[in-house]
Design a protein around this motif. Sequence first.
Motif, short mmCIF file in Angstrom:
data_model
loop_
_atom_site.label_atom_id
_atom_site.label_comp_id
_atom_site.label_asym_id
_atom_site.label_seq_id
_atom_site.Cartn_x
_atom_site.Cartn_y
_atom_site.Cartn_z
N SER A 240 -64.16 2.17 -74.77
CA SER A 240 -63.03 0.85 -74.87
C SER A 240 -63.68 -0.33 -75.32
CB SER A 240 -62.68 0.90 -73.29
OG SER A 240 -63.58 0.46 -72.51
N THR A 241 -64.98 -0.40 -74.69
CA THR A 241 -65.71 -1.59 -75.61
C THR A 241 -65.89 -1.72 -77.06
OG1 THR A 241 -66.76 -1.98 -73.34
CG2 THR A 241 -67.90 -3.11 -75.27
N LYS A 242 -66.22 -0.44 -77.41
CA LYS A 242 -66.30 -0.14 -78.89
C LYS A 242 -65.02 -0.40 -79.55
CE LYS A 242 -68.90 2.65 -80.42
NZ LYS A 242 -70.01 1.67 -81.48
N ALA A 243 -63.87 -0.25 -79.21
CA ALA A 243 -62.45 -0.44 -79.65
C ALA A 243 -62.23 -1.95 -79.52
CB ALA A 243 -61.37 0.31 -78.79
N ASP A 244 -62.65 -2.79 -78.50
CA ASP A 244 -62.17 -4.06 -78.47
C ASP A 244 -63.16 -4.84 -79.63
OD1 ASP A 244 -60.62 -3.85 -76.44
OD2 ASP A 244 -62.09 -3.89 -74.81
N GLN A 245 -64.51 -4.21 -79.65
CA GLN A 245 -65.36 -5.17 -80.73
C GLN A 245 -65.25 -4.67 -81.93
OE1 GLN A 245 -69.08 -4.60 -78.60
NE2 GLN A 245 -68.74 -5.92 -77.16
N HIS A 246 -65.08 -3.44 -82.11
CA HIS A 246 -65.30 -2.80 -83.68
C HIS A 246 -64.16 -2.17 -84.12
CE1 HIS A 246 -69.47 -3.75 -83.32
NE2 HIS A 246 -69.49 -3.01 -82.32
N GLY A 247 -62.95 -2.03 -83.50
CA GLY A 247 -61.61 -1.54 -83.68
C GLY A 247 -61.22 -0.14 -83.52
N THR A 248 -60.34 0.59 -83.40
CA THR A 248 -59.81 1.71 -82.98
C THR A 248 -60.47 2.82 -83.86
OG1 THR A 248 -57.64 1.59 -84.08
CG2 THR A 248 -57.84 0.85 -82.09
N GLU A 249 -60.67 2.44 -85.17
CA GLU A 249 -61.29 3.56 -85.90
C GLU A 249 -62.72 4.04 -85.74
OE1 GLU A 249 -59.65 5.48 -88.17
OE2 GLU A 249 -57.91 4.94 -87.38
N ALA A 250 -63.41 2.92 -85.31
CA ALA A 250 -64.63 2.98 -84.86
C ALA A 250 -64.89 3.54 -83.73
CB ALA A 250 -65.52 1.55 -84.79
N MET A 251 -63.98 3.56 -82.64
CA MET A 251 -64.06 4.13 -81.37
C MET A 251 -63.66 5.73 -81.63
SD MET A 251 -61.59 5.59 -79.03
CE MET A 251 -60.17 4.30 -78.70
N LYS A 252 -62.61 5.95 -82.69
CA LYS A 252 -62.28 7.24 -82.89
C LYS A 252 -63.36 8.04 -83.61
CE LYS A 252 -57.31 6.33 -83.59
NZ LYS A 252 -56.17 6.58 -84.46
N ASN A 253 -64.08 7.32 -84.56
CA ASN A 253 -65.10 7.93 -84.92
C ASN A 253 -66.48 8.41 -84.00
OD1 ASN A 253 -63.99 8.10 -87.67
ND2 ASN A 253 -64.69 6.10 -88.23
N ALA A 254 -66.56 7.42 -83.30
CA ALA A 254 -67.73 7.52 -82.06
C ALA A 254 -67.42 8.79 -81.35
CB ALA A 254 -67.87 6.38 -81.22
N PHE A 255 -66.19 8.91 -81.01
CA PHE A 255 -65.64 10.14 -80.16
C PHE A 255 -66.03 11.26 -80.89
CE2 PHE A 255 -63.04 7.63 -76.97
CZ PHE A 255 -63.73 8.32 -76.11
N PHE A 256 -65.37 11.39 -82.22
CA PHE A 256 -65.74 12.30 -82.97
C PHE A 256 -66.87 12.80 -83.11
CE2 PHE A 256 -65.81 14.70 -87.24
CZ PHE A 256 -64.98 15.85 -86.91
N ASN A 257 -67.86 12.08 -83.47
CA ASN A 257 -69.32 12.23 -83.76
C ASN A 257 -69.81 12.71 -82.48
OD1 ASN A 257 -69.20 11.36 -86.41
ND2 ASN A 257 -69.88 9.16 -85.70
N ARG A 258 -69.53 12.07 -81.05
CA ARG A 258 -69.94 12.71 -79.84
C ARG A 258 -69.57 14.16 -79.91
NH1 ARG A 258 -74.58 11.87 -76.78
NH2 ARG A 258 -73.99 12.40 -74.55
N ALA A 259 -68.63 14.45 -80.06
CA ALA A 259 -67.91 15.82 -80.02
C ALA A 259 -68.49 16.88 -80.87
CB ALA A 259 -66.27 16.02 -80.36
N LEU A 260 -69.13 16.24 -82.16
CA LEU A 260 -69.89 17.14 -83.26
C LEU A 260 -71.34 17.50 -82.42
CD1 LEU A 260 -69.32 15.52 -86.60
CD2 LEU A 260 -68.49 17.99 -85.85
N LYS A 261 -71.96 16.47 -81.70
CA LYS A 261 -73.18 16.48 -81.05
C LYS A 261 -73.10 17.47 -80.07
CE LYS A 261 -76.92 13.74 -79.42
NZ LYS A 261 -77.60 12.41 -78.91
N LEU A 262 -71.92 17.42 -79.01
CA LEU A 262 -71.72 18.49 -78.18
C LEU A 262 -71.74 19.67 -78.73
CD1 LEU A 262 -69.41 16.35 -75.91
CD2 LEU A 262 -71.84 16.85 -75.54
N TYR A 263 -70.96 19.99 -79.85
CA TYR A 263 -70.70 21.32 -80.51
C TYR A 263 -72.10 21.86 -80.99
CZ TYR A 263 -68.82 24.79 -83.47
OH TYR A 263 -68.56 25.96 -84.18
N ALA A 264 -72.87 20.97 -81.55
CA ALA A 264 -74.20 21.46 -82.07
C ALA A 264 -75.06 22.13 -80.79
CB ALA A 264 -74.67 20.27 -82.89
#
Length: 391
Positions: free
Chosen positions: A60-84
């Motif tokens: 939520s802090t990332k969304a406030d500071q860098h926008g919603t797209e940055a937040m979505k990308n961060a969630f997706f990248n974390r999901a990819l790391k968990l998947y690996a």
Amino acid sequence: MRQDERQWELDAMRGLMLVLMTLTHLPTRLSDPLGQPLGYVSAAEGFVLLSAYMAGRVYSTKADQHGTEAMKNAFFNRALKLYACQLALVLFAFTAIAGIGLLSREDAITGLLGFFLERPVVATVSASMLLYSPALLDILPIYIVFMLVSPLALLHGMAHGWRGVIAISLVLWFGAQFGLGPALYQLATGWFDMPLRYRDMGAFEIFAWQLLWVIGLWLGCTHSQTDHVAAQFPRWMVIGALALALFALVWRHAVGQTPMPAGSAVNLMFDKWHLGPLRLINLLALLVLVMHYSDWLKQHAPRWRPLETLGKAALPVFCAHLVVALLALAMFGASRPGRPWSVDALILFVGFYALWVVARLSLARDRRAALRRDRRAHPPGNVLSPSGAGQ
């Protein structure tokens, strides 16, 4: 969250949850007495709630500071790391652990990987699709799903409030108590040929456990706001939570991890996999107490640095604890009453030493990566030589 912004108490609590999970999963005589040590709540509930809380704060802090797209990308990248991580754990289980278990004829492993040993190709493909989740390897798949759907919940909560999100989450949890997951599975089998049995898809009912994730996201997002005011619980609620938590604690250690005799319908109310209603109430009582006494605990609780170290490297340590538990099961089998204490002590020492080494190596790697990022962001300036000073 930057290193200087970390809250040591959150890292320590995550470290404590990892220690308790490891004690539960390692096949020693401590597994049963230290399982659910605080009542009819396990370390898994605490770990999921804390992970969701941290995600709510950070993203939520990332969304406030860098926008919603940055937040979505961060969630997706974390999901990819968990998947690996999940793929690596599954590969390790299907090769090394399965091989050791077959050679030693260890029932603890052949039972755990039964479907893989029956249908290895189907199991491998299904596991890569996060459908087949044998015991111990069934928590990361639901984390990945939670990470992928979290942006929707978080953005709606930040823009429109959390009442609607929590209401939908409660409806799903309620449905899970009455067979929502198996019903959807039966519906799917009417359209597709499902080679997997429902029980092979993991013990955790995702429609029940998503409630913990949503609660954690909500709390983390709320606490990340600069105008956040600490929750003030009424006195009757704190006293009631304390009484309930103490009763559950005494009852659990008096009668064991199953509150009633086998066959009693009351046990379903405490069911872990469906997050039964009485289990959820027990967890919420502990949550109220932790939030109410948080300031006092931060001032008076000792800082156990090893717990903080484990908590800071939560994901690598979590994966390492699964590797250690699988190896222990493959080499020593399930806990047996006649096993010498020296064997259990060896399992515990090697297991926790491995977690400590993994945590230290992971944090050292993170520090080096942060240093490289700082150097790229702030490269040293060019120093003019005397001969070039007048150019």
